[in-house]
Design a protein around this motif. Structure first.
Motif, short mmCIF file in Angstrom:
data_model
loop_
_atom_site.label_atom_id
_atom_site.label_comp_id
_atom_site.label_asym_id
_atom_site.label_seq_id
_atom_site.Cartn_x
_atom_site.Cartn_y
_atom_site.Cartn_z
N LEU A 286 0.84 -1.19 0.00
CA LEU A 286 0.00 0.00 0.00
C LEU A 286 0.88 1.25 0.00
O LEU A 286 1.74 1.43 0.86
CB LEU A 286 -0.92 0.00 1.22
CG LEU A 286 -2.00 1.08 1.25
CD1 LEU A 286 -2.94 0.92 0.07
CD2 LEU A 286 -2.76 1.01 2.56
N ILE A 287 0.66 2.10 -0.97
CA ILE A 287 1.45 3.32 -1.16
C ILE A 287 0.53 4.52 -1.00
O ILE A 287 -0.63 4.48 -1.40
CB ILE A 287 2.09 3.34 -2.57
CG1 ILE A 287 2.93 2.07 -2.80
CG2 ILE A 287 2.90 4.59 -2.79
CD1 ILE A 287 4.12 1.93 -1.89
N GLN A 288 1.05 5.61 -0.43
CA GLN A 288 0.27 6.83 -0.34
C GLN A 288 0.90 7.90 -1.24
O GLN A 288 2.11 7.88 -1.47
CB GLN A 288 0.15 7.33 1.10
CG GLN A 288 1.44 7.70 1.77
CD GLN A 288 1.22 8.04 3.24
OE1 GLN A 288 0.15 7.86 3.78
NE2 GLN A 288 2.26 8.53 3.87
N TYR A 289 0.06 8.78 -1.75
CA TYR A 289 0.57 9.84 -2.61
C TYR A 289 -0.22 11.12 -2.37
O TYR A 289 -1.33 11.11 -1.84
CB TYR A 289 0.52 9.43 -4.09
CG TYR A 289 -0.82 9.60 -4.75
CD1 TYR A 289 -1.07 10.71 -5.55
CD2 TYR A 289 -1.83 8.68 -4.59
CE1 TYR A 289 -2.30 10.88 -6.17
CE2 TYR A 289 -3.05 8.82 -5.20
CZ TYR A 289 -3.28 9.93 -5.98
OH TYR A 289 -4.49 10.09 -6.59
N ALA A 290 0.39 12.22 -2.77
CA ALA A 290 -0.27 13.53 -2.71
C ALA A 290 0.26 14.37 -3.87
O ALA A 290 1.43 14.28 -4.23
CB ALA A 290 0.02 14.22 -1.38
N ALA A 291 -0.61 15.15 -4.46
CA ALA A 291 -0.24 16.07 -5.53
C ALA A 291 -0.52 17.49 -5.03
O ALA A 291 -1.56 17.74 -4.42
CB ALA A 291 -1.04 15.80 -6.79
N TYR A 292 0.43 18.37 -5.27
CA TYR A 292 0.27 19.75 -4.82
C TYR A 292 1.08 20.70 -5.70
O TYR A 292 1.94 20.26 -6.47
CB TYR A 292 0.66 19.90 -3.35
CG TYR A 292 2.10 19.54 -3.05
CD1 TYR A 292 3.10 20.51 -3.04
CD2 TYR A 292 2.47 18.23 -2.76
CE1 TYR A 292 4.41 20.18 -2.77
CE2 TYR A 292 3.77 17.90 -2.48
CZ TYR A 292 4.75 18.88 -2.48
OH TYR A 292 6.06 18.55 -2.22
N GLN A 293 0.79 21.98 -5.55
CA GLN A 293 1.55 23.02 -6.24
C GLN A 293 2.02 24.04 -5.22
O GLN A 293 1.28 24.37 -4.29
CB GLN A 293 0.68 23.72 -7.28
CG GLN A 293 0.39 22.86 -8.48
CD GLN A 293 -0.38 23.62 -9.53
OE1 GLN A 293 -1.53 23.96 -9.31
NE2 GLN A 293 0.25 23.86 -10.66
N LEU B 157 4.46 15.66 -7.08
CA LEU B 157 3.88 14.42 -6.56
C LEU B 157 4.78 13.90 -5.45
O LEU B 157 6.00 13.79 -5.62
CB LEU B 157 3.78 13.36 -7.65
CG LEU B 157 2.78 13.61 -8.75
CD1 LEU B 157 2.89 12.51 -9.81
CD2 LEU B 157 1.38 13.65 -8.19
N SER B 158 4.18 13.59 -4.34
CA SER B 158 4.88 12.97 -3.22
C SER B 158 4.37 11.54 -3.10
O SER B 158 3.17 11.31 -2.94
CB SER B 158 4.58 13.75 -1.94
OG SER B 158 5.05 13.05 -0.82
N ILE B 159 5.28 10.57 -3.23
CA ILE B 159 4.91 9.16 -3.18
C ILE B 159 5.75 8.49 -2.10
O ILE B 159 6.98 8.64 -2.08
CB ILE B 159 5.12 8.47 -4.54
CG1 ILE B 159 4.27 9.16 -5.60
CG2 ILE B 159 4.82 7.00 -4.47
CD1 ILE B 159 4.49 8.67 -7.02
N SER B 160 5.09 7.77 -1.19
CA SER B 160 5.82 7.13 -0.10
C SER B 160 5.10 5.86 0.36
O SER B 160 3.94 5.63 0.01
CB SER B 160 5.97 8.10 1.07
OG SER B 160 4.71 8.47 1.57
N CYS B 161 5.78 5.09 1.18
CA CYS B 161 5.18 3.88 1.77
C CYS B 161 4.05 4.31 2.69
O CYS B 161 4.18 5.27 3.44
CB CYS B 161 6.21 3.12 2.58
SG CYS B 161 7.65 2.58 1.66
N SER B 162 2.97 3.57 2.64
CA SER B 162 1.87 3.87 3.54
C SER B 162 2.19 3.41 4.97
O SER B 162 1.83 4.03 5.93
CB SER B 162 0.59 3.20 3.06
OG SER B 162 -0.50 3.57 3.86
N ASN B 163 2.92 2.27 5.06
CA ASN B 163 3.34 1.73 6.36
C ASN B 163 4.82 1.41 6.31
O ASN B 163 5.18 0.26 6.07
CB ASN B 163 2.55 0.46 6.70
CG ASN B 163 1.08 0.74 6.86
OD1 ASN B 163 0.70 1.66 7.54
ND2 ASN B 163 0.25 -0.07 6.22
N PRO B 164 5.69 2.41 6.48
CA PRO B 164 7.14 2.13 6.39
C PRO B 164 7.65 1.26 7.52
O PRO B 164 7.04 1.12 8.53
CB PRO B 164 7.77 3.51 6.46
CG PRO B 164 6.73 4.41 7.02
CD PRO B 164 5.41 3.78 6.79
#
Length: 79
Positions: free
Chosen positions: A24-31, A72-79
């Motif tokens: 499971l990966i989490q991501y966020a998009a922002y400016q 885009l910020s992409i990271s492990c949901s449960n590191p």
């Protein structure tokens, strides 16, 4: 039409540890504009048995400022 981004996934090389404890990966998009951060969308997705992903960058394209890059910020949901 919603703006979409794609990502390719490849498995870790033999002998390398993966920092993620799940698929499971989490991501966020922002400016970022001047000193303000405008969040566009965030969510989770699974990389289980996937080689390519498509996910939304914003709910509506008119939320994106055309003259500024989307991060885009992409990271492990449960590191």
């Amino acid at each position: 039409m919603r703006p979409i981004s794609t990502a390719s996934i490849r498995p870790a090389r033999d002998g390398q540890d993966c920092p993620c404890k799940s698929a499971l990966i989490q991501y966020a998009a922002y400016q970022e504009i001047e000193e303000d951060v405008f969040k566009l969308i965030s969510g989770n997705f699974s990389i289980l048995n996937r080689e390519k992903l498509m996910f939304p960058v914003a709910v509506q394209s008119n939320l994106i400022f055309a003259d500024h890059p989307v991060t885009l910020s992409i990271s492990c949901s449960n590191p």
